[in-house]
Write a protein that holds these residues in place. Structure first.
Motif, mmCIF file in Angstrom:
data_model
loop_
_atom_site.group_PDB
_atom_site.id
_atom_site.type_symbol
_atom_site.label_atom_id
_atom_site.label_comp_id
_atom_site.label_asym_id
_atom_site.label_seq_id
_atom_site.Cartn_x
_atom_site.Cartn_y
_atom_site.Cartn_z
ATOM 1 N N PHE A 124 -12.115 53.893 -24.814
ATOM 2 C CA PHE A 124 -11.467 55.178 -25.029
ATOM 3 C C PHE A 124 -11.431 55.489 -26.523
ATOM 4 N N VAL A 125 -11.516 56.787 -26.844
ATOM 5 C CA VAL A 125 -11.413 57.253 -28.225
ATOM 6 C C VAL A 125 -10.530 58.495 -28.216
ATOM 7 N N GLY A 126 -9.542 58.535 -29.097
ATOM 8 C CA GLY A 126 -8.671 59.694 -29.191
ATOM 9 C C GLY A 126 -9.460 60.948 -29.546
ATOM 10 N N ALA A 127 -9.011 62.098 -29.043
ATOM 11 C CA ALA A 127 -9.676 63.382 -29.302
ATOM 12 C C ALA A 127 -8.600 64.456 -29.416
ATOM 13 N N GLY A 128 -9.020 65.698 -29.619
ATOM 14 C CA GLY A 128 -8.072 66.800 -29.681
ATOM 15 C C GLY A 128 -7.377 66.875 -31.030
ATOM 16 N N ASP A 129 -6.215 67.534 -31.035
ATOM 17 C CA ASP A 129 -5.474 67.810 -32.268
ATOM 18 C C ASP A 129 -4.353 66.829 -32.561
ATOM 19 N N GLY A 130 -4.057 65.941 -31.637
ATOM 20 C CA GLY A 130 -2.935 65.039 -31.849
ATOM 21 C C GLY A 130 -3.121 63.754 -31.082
ATOM 22 N N PRO A 131 -2.067 62.948 -30.997
ATOM 23 C CA PRO A 131 -2.178 61.667 -30.314
ATOM 24 C C PRO A 131 -2.382 61.822 -28.813
ATOM 25 N N CYS A 132 -2.949 60.802 -28.224
ATOM 26 C CA CYS A 132 -3.197 60.732 -26.790
ATOM 27 C C CYS A 132 -2.567 59.440 -26.280
ATOM 28 N N ALA A 133 -1.917 59.512 -25.132
ATOM 29 C CA ALA A 133 -1.306 58.327 -24.523
ATOM 30 C C ALA A 133 -1.997 58.031 -23.199
ATOM 31 N N VAL A 134 -2.448 56.786 -23.038
ATOM 32 C CA VAL A 134 -3.148 56.379 -21.827
ATOM 33 C C VAL A 134 -2.453 55.152 -21.237
ATOM 34 N N LEU A 135 -2.047 55.263 -19.977
ATOM 35 C CA LEU A 135 -1.523 54.121 -19.237
ATOM 36 C C LEU A 135 -2.715 53.294 -18.790
ATOM 37 N N MET A 136 -2.710 51.995 -19.129
ATOM 38 C CA MET A 136 -3.833 51.109 -18.833
ATOM 39 C C MET A 136 -3.343 49.965 -17.959
ATOM 40 N N ILE A 137 -4.033 49.778 -16.835
ATOM 41 C CA ILE A 137 -3.660 48.743 -15.873
ATOM 42 C C ILE A 137 -4.916 47.964 -15.507
ATOM 43 N N GLY A 138 -4.852 46.637 -15.633
ATOM 44 C CA GLY A 138 -6.029 45.833 -15.332
ATOM 45 C C GLY A 138 -5.683 44.520 -14.668
ATOM 46 N N SER A 139 -6.577 44.102 -13.819
ATOM 47 C CA SER A 139 -6.435 42.817 -13.148
ATOM 48 C C SER A 139 -6.652 41.685 -14.144
ATOM 49 N N ARG A 140 -5.979 40.575 -13.920
ATOM 50 C CA ARG A 140 -6.157 39.388 -14.759
ATOM 51 C C ARG A 140 -6.724 38.220 -13.962
ATOM 52 N N ARG A 141 -7.321 38.515 -12.832
ATOM 53 C CA ARG A 141 -7.855 37.416 -12.020
ATOM 54 C C ARG A 141 -8.927 36.631 -12.745
ATOM 55 N N LYS A 142 -9.640 37.298 -13.654
ATOM 56 C CA LYS A 142 -10.635 36.611 -14.492
ATOM 57 C C LYS A 142 -10.417 37.090 -15.920
ATOM 58 N N ASP A 143 -10.256 36.167 -16.836
ATOM 59 C CA ASP A 143 -10.040 36.494 -18.241
ATOM 60 C C ASP A 143 -11.378 36.415 -18.972
ATOM 61 N N GLU A 144 -12.226 37.412 -18.713
ATOM 62 C CA GLU A 144 -13.556 37.438 -19.294
ATOM 63 C C GLU A 144 -13.877 38.869 -19.693
ATOM 64 N N ALA A 145 -14.802 39.023 -20.629
ATOM 65 C CA ALA A 145 -15.291 40.347 -21.009
ATOM 66 C C ALA A 145 -16.691 40.199 -21.580
ATOM 67 N N TYR A 146 -17.462 41.270 -21.469
ATOM 68 C CA TYR A 146 -18.786 41.341 -22.070
ATOM 69 C C TYR A 146 -18.797 42.548 -22.989
ATOM 70 N N TYR A 147 -19.250 42.366 -24.229
ATOM 71 C CA TYR A 147 -19.292 43.405 -25.240
ATOM 72 C C TYR A 147 -20.756 43.718 -25.563
ATOM 73 N N PRO A 148 -21.325 44.751 -24.919
ATOM 74 C CA PRO A 148 -22.712 45.117 -25.210
ATOM 75 C C PRO A 148 -22.806 46.020 -26.439
#
Length: 160
Positions: free
Chosen positions: A95-119
């Motif tokens: 996510f990247v903020g846009a518009g004229d002011g701050p943006c608030a995003v509720l983020m919910i994620g599973s923790r069944r696997k603690d892994e990530a890939y950064y391409p």
């Protein structure tokens, strides 16, 4: 020990980083939740919430206020208040903020696997949200950002 509790978003601890979103964190430091991560991230225009990545678990997002873009599977998509995004396992995003002011995003994620890939992703790179070399290691993905520590800040919720 994990116990039920009620917390107003305005009372939760907030952590800031100059290159990333401010995080309103509901999870107690001394008792991390084993199954699900939940937070609100506040993004300023042009500010990413992290590095472009995918995870082997589901994540879901709800824009609570303001505007942002999501770079999803390499494409920019505008989001506004009350837009919901479902990312199945493996969906590349940031996510990247846009518009004229701050943006608030509720983020919910599973923790069944603690892994990530950064391409590597050229669209995300426009916002300093891409790695320069693909990796599975968060420490490598954020090495240039780790020079500045997270700091506790006054909670910005509710946004002006």
């Amino acid at each position: 020990m994990d116990e039920p509790f009620v917390m107003n978003a305005a009372d939760a601890p907030a952590l800031a980083h100059s290159r990333r979103a401010t995080i309103i964190d509901f999870e107690p430091d001394d008792a991390p939740w084993p199954d699900t991560g939940v937070n609100i991230q506040i993004l300023r225009p042009g500010q990413p919430n992290g590095r472009y990545h995918s995870e082997p678990v589901q994540e879901d997002f709800l824009v609570l206020q303001g505007e942002c873009i999501v770079i999803l599977e390499g494409e920019e998509r505008p989001l506004r208040q009350w837009d919901f995004l479902h990312c199945p396992a493996g969906a590349e995003h940031i996510f990247v903020g846009a518009g004229d002011g701050p943006c608030a995003v509720l983020m919910i994620g599973s923790r069944r696997k603690d892994e990530a890939y950064y391409p590597v992703n050229e669209v995300a790179a426009k916002y300093d949200a891409s790695v320069t070399t693909a990796t599975d290691e968060p420490a490598e993905a954020y090495a240039d950002w780790r020079q500045e520590p997270w700091r506790q800040v006054p909670n910005p919720w509710p946004l002006d």
